[in-house]
Design an enzyme around this catalytic site. Sequence first.
Site, PDB file in Angstrom:
ATOM      1  N   CYS A  12       2.719  -2.381   1.648  1.00 34.28           N
ATOM      2  CA  CYS A  12       2.726  -1.336   0.601  1.00 34.28           C
ATOM      3  C   CYS A  12       4.136  -0.788   0.374  1.00 34.28           C
ATOM      4  CB  CYS A  12       1.774  -0.194   0.957  1.00 34.28           C
ATOM      5  SG  CYS A  12       0.034  -0.698   1.099  1.00 34.28           S
ATOM      6  N   SER A  14       7.274  -0.758   2.196  1.00 33.57           N
ATOM      7  CA  SER A  14       8.564  -1.464   2.341  1.00 33.57           C
ATOM      8  C   SER A  14       8.742  -2.626   1.367  1.00 33.57           C
ATOM      9  CB  SER A  14       8.839  -1.876   3.792  1.00 33.57           C
ATOM     10  OG  SER A  14       7.904  -2.799   4.277  1.00 33.57           O
TER      11      SER A  14
HETATM   12  P1  4NP Z   1       2.458   0.197   4.570  1.00 31.57           P
HETATM   13  O1  4NP Z   1       0.909   0.625   4.454  1.00 31.57           O
HETATM   14  O2  4NP Z   1       2.911   0.585   5.955  1.00 31.57           O
HETATM   15  O3  4NP Z   1       3.114   0.994   3.510  1.00 31.57           O
HETATM   16  O4  4NP Z   1       2.495  -1.300   4.327  1.00 31.57           O
HETATM   17  C1  4NP Z   1      -0.055   0.262   5.398  1.00 31.57           C
HETATM   18  C2  4NP Z   1      -0.640  -0.993   5.318  1.00 31.57           C
HETATM   19  C3  4NP Z   1      -1.623  -1.344   6.223  1.00 31.57           C
HETATM   20  C4  4NP Z   1      -2.023  -0.445   7.187  1.00 31.57           C
HETATM   21  C5  4NP Z   1      -1.432   0.794   7.267  1.00 31.57           C
HETATM   22  C6  4NP Z   1      -0.435   1.146   6.356  1.00 31.57           C
HETATM   23  N1  4NP Z   1      -3.055  -0.790   8.102  1.00 31.57           N
HETATM   24  O5  4NP Z   1      -3.444   0.069   8.902  1.00 31.57           O
HETATM   25  O6  4NP Z   1      -3.540  -1.937   8.082  1.00 31.57           O
END
Ligand code: 4NP
Length: 149
Positions: A12, A14
């Site tokens: 999301c 990065s």
């Molecule tokens: P990101 O968002 O860190 O911005 O890519 C997330 C994507 C997946 C998860 C958590 C945050 N997850 O818990 O799977």
Amino acid sequence: MRVLFVCLGNICRSPSAEAVMRGLVESRGVDGIEIDSAGTGDWHIGHPADPRAIAAANERGVEIGGLARQVRSSDFEDFDLILAMDQSNHATLLAMDGADASKVRLFREMAGEGEIDVPDPYFGGEDGFDLVLDILERGCAVVLEEISS
Ligand code: 4NP
């Protein structure tokens, strides 16, 4: 100058930051900046970005590509600047084997906004992705100004 954006899942925030920064670098014709992104977690290794992130970015003409990878110790040698999306990512990076604290910054802090996080949109609604892009577009412009001057 090699810049690595780091969040939790690398699907999301990065990859969105990577795409926003790449777009800015290209549109401003700045040379010599390489950009990548990675996640501190391993759940999404090899997955493309979240479709909600891709859709929100597309609406602004920002193209997210690439597949998720996990951050690794060699990143501290391979990158000059490692930008954490939130304070949890920042703490995880500093606790890694081979961590080079001199290269690690909190993204919004470097953007002059104080020690605050880019909010994680993963468990929220669609508008979270627009908010993230607003933050990234504003912050990347400031960061790019700083690293290219
Ligand atoms: P990101 O968002 O860190 O911005 O890519 C997330 C994507 C997946 C998860 C958590 C945050 N997850 O818990 O799977």
